[in-house]
Write an enzyme that holds these catalytic residues in place. Sequence first.
Site, PDB file in Angstrom:
ATOM      1  N   LYS A  44      50.297  33.853  -6.120  1.00 44.78           N
ATOM      2  CA  LYS A  44      50.014  34.454  -4.800  1.00 44.78           C
ATOM      3  C   LYS A  44      50.628  33.621  -3.673  1.00 44.78           C
ATOM      4  O   LYS A  44      51.241  34.148  -2.762  1.00 44.78           O
ATOM      5  CB  LYS A  44      48.494  34.567  -4.553  1.00 44.78           C
ATOM      6  CG  LYS A  44      47.743  35.377  -5.568  1.00 44.78           C
ATOM      7  CD  LYS A  44      46.265  35.421  -5.259  1.00 44.78           C
ATOM      8  CE  LYS A  44      45.569  34.063  -5.334  1.00 44.78           C
ATOM      9  NZ  LYS A  44      45.571  33.433  -6.669  1.00 44.78           N
ATOM     10  N   ARG A 123      37.425  36.900  -1.744  1.00 48.04           N
ATOM     11  CA  ARG A 123      37.374  36.519  -3.144  1.00 48.04           C
ATOM     12  C   ARG A 123      36.120  37.032  -3.822  1.00 48.04           C
ATOM     13  O   ARG A 123      35.946  36.816  -5.016  1.00 48.04           O
ATOM     14  CB  ARG A 123      37.373  34.997  -3.179  1.00 48.04           C
ATOM     15  CG  ARG A 123      38.279  34.409  -4.204  1.00 48.04           C
ATOM     16  CD  ARG A 123      38.089  32.929  -4.083  1.00 48.04           C
ATOM     17  NE  ARG A 123      38.900  32.215  -4.994  1.00 48.04           N
ATOM     18  CZ  ARG A 123      40.070  31.667  -4.694  1.00 48.04           C
ATOM     19  NH1 ARG A 123      40.562  31.784  -3.486  1.00 48.04           N
ATOM     20  NH2 ARG A 123      40.717  30.996  -5.607  1.00 48.04           N
ATOM     21  N   ARG A 162      52.255  23.094 -11.870  1.00 47.26           N
ATOM     22  CA  ARG A 162      52.411  23.208 -10.414  1.00 47.26           C
ATOM     23  C   ARG A 162      52.427  21.832  -9.737  1.00 47.26           C
ATOM     24  O   ARG A 162      51.678  20.920 -10.096  1.00 47.26           O
ATOM     25  CB  ARG A 162      51.247  24.012  -9.839  1.00 47.26           C
ATOM     26  CG  ARG A 162      51.213  23.917  -8.322  1.00 47.26           C
ATOM     27  CD  ARG A 162      50.354  24.917  -7.665  1.00 47.26           C
ATOM     28  NE  ARG A 162      48.995  24.941  -8.167  1.00 47.26           N
ATOM     29  CZ  ARG A 162      48.146  25.920  -7.904  1.00 47.26           C
ATOM     30  NH1 ARG A 162      48.540  26.948  -7.188  1.00 47.26           N
ATOM     31  NH2 ARG A 162      46.930  25.879  -8.375  1.00 47.26           N
ATOM     32  N   ARG A 195      47.371  19.196  -8.007  1.00 51.85           N
ATOM     33  CA  ARG A 195      46.038  19.495  -7.472  1.00 51.85           C
ATOM     34  C   ARG A 195      44.945  19.099  -8.460  1.00 51.85           C
ATOM     35  O   ARG A 195      45.086  19.288  -9.663  1.00 51.85           O
ATOM     36  CB  ARG A 195      45.928  21.001  -7.172  1.00 51.85           C
ATOM     37  CG  ARG A 195      46.368  21.349  -5.795  1.00 51.85           C
ATOM     38  CD  ARG A 195      46.490  22.806  -5.526  1.00 51.85           C
ATOM     39  NE  ARG A 195      45.386  23.645  -5.962  1.00 51.85           N
ATOM     40  CZ  ARG A 195      45.306  24.938  -5.701  1.00 51.85           C
ATOM     41  NH1 ARG A 195      46.258  25.542  -5.021  1.00 51.85           N
ATOM     42  NH2 ARG A 195      44.287  25.647  -6.128  1.00 51.85           N
ATOM     43  N   ARG A 206      37.619  28.100 -12.989  1.00 49.04           N
ATOM     44  CA  ARG A 206      38.232  28.990 -11.982  1.00 49.04           C
ATOM     45  C   ARG A 206      38.499  30.377 -12.563  1.00 49.04           C
ATOM     46  O   ARG A 206      38.307  31.385 -11.893  1.00 49.04           O
ATOM     47  CB  ARG A 206      39.550  28.376 -11.481  1.00 49.04           C
ATOM     48  CG  ARG A 206      39.314  27.207 -10.561  1.00 49.04           C
ATOM     49  CD  ARG A 206      40.553  26.362 -10.412  1.00 49.04           C
ATOM     50  NE  ARG A 206      41.604  27.011  -9.670  1.00 49.04           N
ATOM     51  CZ  ARG A 206      42.871  26.598  -9.683  1.00 49.04           C
ATOM     52  NH1 ARG A 206      43.226  25.558 -10.417  1.00 49.04           N
ATOM     53  NH2 ARG A 206      43.765  27.222  -8.966  1.00 49.04           N
TER      54      ARG A 206
HETATM   55  P1  AP5 Z   1      51.025  29.583  -6.921  1.00 48.49           P
HETATM   56  O1  AP5 Z   1      51.884  30.419  -6.046  1.00 48.49           O
HETATM   57  O2  AP5 Z   1      50.598  28.247  -6.426  1.00 48.49           O
HETATM   58  O3  AP5 Z   1      49.761  30.425  -7.444  1.00 48.49           O
HETATM   59  P2  AP5 Z   1      48.466  30.930  -6.696  1.00 48.49           P
HETATM   60  O4  AP5 Z   1      48.173  32.287  -7.221  1.00 48.49           O
HETATM   61  O5  AP5 Z   1      48.614  30.788  -5.215  1.00 48.49           O
HETATM   62  O6  AP5 Z   1      47.433  29.910  -7.282  1.00 48.49           O
HETATM   63  P3  AP5 Z   1      46.239  29.103  -6.627  1.00 48.49           P
HETATM   64  O7  AP5 Z   1      45.783  28.148  -7.689  1.00 48.49           O
HETATM   65  O8  AP5 Z   1      46.664  28.487  -5.318  1.00 48.49           O
HETATM   66  O9  AP5 Z   1      45.203  30.161  -6.417  1.00 48.49           O
HETATM   67  P4  AP5 Z   1      43.730  29.880  -6.303  1.00 48.49           P
HETATM   68  O10 AP5 Z   1      43.333  31.256  -5.920  1.00 48.49           O
HETATM   69  O11 AP5 Z   1      43.051  29.288  -7.445  1.00 48.49           O
HETATM   70  O12 AP5 Z   1      43.669  28.708  -5.225  1.00 48.49           O
HETATM   71  P5  AP5 Z   1      43.133  28.647  -3.764  1.00 48.49           P
HETATM   72  O13 AP5 Z   1      43.885  27.597  -3.075  1.00 48.49           O
HETATM   73  O14 AP5 Z   1      43.034  29.997  -3.150  1.00 48.49           O
HETATM   74  O15 AP5 Z   1      51.801  29.434  -8.310  1.00 48.49           O
HETATM   75  C1  AP5 Z   1      51.287  28.631  -9.368  1.00 48.49           C
HETATM   76  C2  AP5 Z   1      52.449  27.875 -10.055  1.00 48.49           C
HETATM   77  O16 AP5 Z   1      53.301  28.832 -10.709  1.00 48.49           O
HETATM   78  C3  AP5 Z   1      53.368  27.101  -9.088  1.00 48.49           C
HETATM   79  O17 AP5 Z   1      53.769  25.907  -9.687  1.00 48.49           O
HETATM   80  C4  AP5 Z   1      54.578  28.033  -8.876  1.00 48.49           C
HETATM   81  O18 AP5 Z   1      55.761  27.326  -8.569  1.00 48.49           O
HETATM   82  C5  AP5 Z   1      54.642  28.733 -10.244  1.00 48.49           C
HETATM   83  N1  AP5 Z   1      55.136  30.097 -10.122  1.00 48.49           N
HETATM   84  C6  AP5 Z   1      54.833  31.006  -9.154  1.00 48.49           C
HETATM   85  N2  AP5 Z   1      55.459  32.165  -9.394  1.00 48.49           N
HETATM   86  C7  AP5 Z   1      56.167  31.996 -10.553  1.00 48.49           C
HETATM   87  C8  AP5 Z   1      57.007  32.852 -11.329  1.00 48.49           C
HETATM   88  N3  AP5 Z   1      57.266  34.101 -10.962  1.00 48.49           N
HETATM   89  N4  AP5 Z   1      57.519  32.370 -12.490  1.00 48.49           N
HETATM   90  C9  AP5 Z   1      57.267  31.097 -12.872  1.00 48.49           C
HETATM   91  N5  AP5 Z   1      56.495  30.231 -12.171  1.00 48.49           N
HETATM   92  C10 AP5 Z   1      55.946  30.678 -11.025  1.00 48.49           C
HETATM   93  O19 AP5 Z   1      41.611  28.179  -4.003  1.00 48.49           O
HETATM   94  C11 AP5 Z   1      41.278  26.915  -4.512  1.00 48.49           C
HETATM   95  C12 AP5 Z   1      39.778  26.741  -4.510  1.00 48.49           C
HETATM   96  O20 AP5 Z   1      39.262  26.813  -3.158  1.00 48.49           O
HETATM   97  C13 AP5 Z   1      38.967  27.795  -5.267  1.00 48.49           C
HETATM   98  O21 AP5 Z   1      38.869  27.488  -6.640  1.00 48.49           O
HETATM   99  C14 AP5 Z   1      37.610  27.706  -4.543  1.00 48.49           C
HETATM  100  O22 AP5 Z   1      36.882  26.565  -4.962  1.00 48.49           O
HETATM  101  C15 AP5 Z   1      38.013  27.469  -3.108  1.00 48.49           C
HETATM  102  N6  AP5 Z   1      38.168  28.724  -2.357  1.00 48.49           N
HETATM  103  C16 AP5 Z   1      39.310  29.111  -1.701  1.00 48.49           C
HETATM  104  N7  AP5 Z   1      39.131  30.290  -1.113  1.00 48.49           N
HETATM  105  C17 AP5 Z   1      37.841  30.665  -1.383  1.00 48.49           C
HETATM  106  C18 AP5 Z   1      37.086  31.818  -1.055  1.00 48.49           C
HETATM  107  N8  AP5 Z   1      37.610  32.800  -0.322  1.00 48.49           N
HETATM  108  N9  AP5 Z   1      35.823  31.896  -1.530  1.00 48.49           N
HETATM  109  C19 AP5 Z   1      35.288  30.917  -2.258  1.00 48.49           C
HETATM  110  N10 AP5 Z   1      35.962  29.804  -2.617  1.00 48.49           N
HETATM  111  C20 AP5 Z   1      37.241  29.678  -2.176  1.00 48.49           C
END
Ligand code: AP5
Length: 252
Positions: A44, A123, A162, A195, A206
Amino acid sequence: MPIMEMKRDRASWIKGPSAQCVPPPVAAQPPRRLVLLGAPGVGKGTQAELLASHYGACHLSTGDIFRAAKALDAGERTPALSAALDYMRKGELVPDETVLALVAERIGCLRCDGGFLLDGFPRTVAQAEALEQLLKKENITIDAVLSYDLPLERVVARLSGRRTCANCKAVFHIETRPSKVEGVCDQCGGKLYQREDDRPEAIRVRMEAYDKSTSPLAEFYRKRNLLVSVPAEGSPREIFDRSTVLLKARGR
Ligand code: AP5
């Protein structure tokens, strides 16, 4: 179509409403307002960066707010933010009321004429309902909700490799999107790190939280005729092209 020349620092989102974004947002015609859904690690954030530079809209990630709070001294964080970091470390969701309070404070980012790409929010169904109310009050509509789909084992491989820039938050992968110089961000020269919640035990928690609380959002938005399902196979550029073609097909 406006193209962002310089990556915006998103200061008003990441640090809070009293901070000014550099460079300041440019009004877009029309501003794009999209939500990105999908399992942790599906890509994402990577897509949000590409879409942000294509549409000129701002990449708004709730995860980035929490990661920025980690860099503050303990005394500078509110008790709710300190508790949020504990949830995050374990891979659990932060309570809705904490997340909603942070988003409500940053309503200016949702009003912004540059548009937005919400990543990681909403979420839970409660968060989606609250967002709907918030936007309704402001007379703002979402164009579409992009839901990225990929089999679980592929997602886990993306997460484990990542690397993220500590400074500008750009995202790399040690195999599929390596930086030119190992450990150094191509965009700003910042240091790349792994991370804390990309450890195997946190990844499992997660994924469980995603299945239980976030996957029902696809149905929530399907019922509102906003859902656009995007297969997340292939390179980031291929997935980006697929996303924009699907959005165009909806007249967006
Ligand atoms: P990346 O683009 O980083 O993936 P992502 O979907 O953004 O993954 P996240 O881990 O950031 O999502 P998340 O939802 O767990 O984290 P968030 O920060 O929101 O890609 C991943 C990897 O794959 C990278 O290395 C990239 O280069 C590679 N890649 C991408 N596309 C590719 C492709 N096509 N082919 C090959 N490789 C590829 O949340 C973190 C934490 O915060 C949560 O666990 C929770 O504790 C808290 N939190 C955040 N928001 C909330 C909320 N709204 N409610 C409650 N808790 C929350």
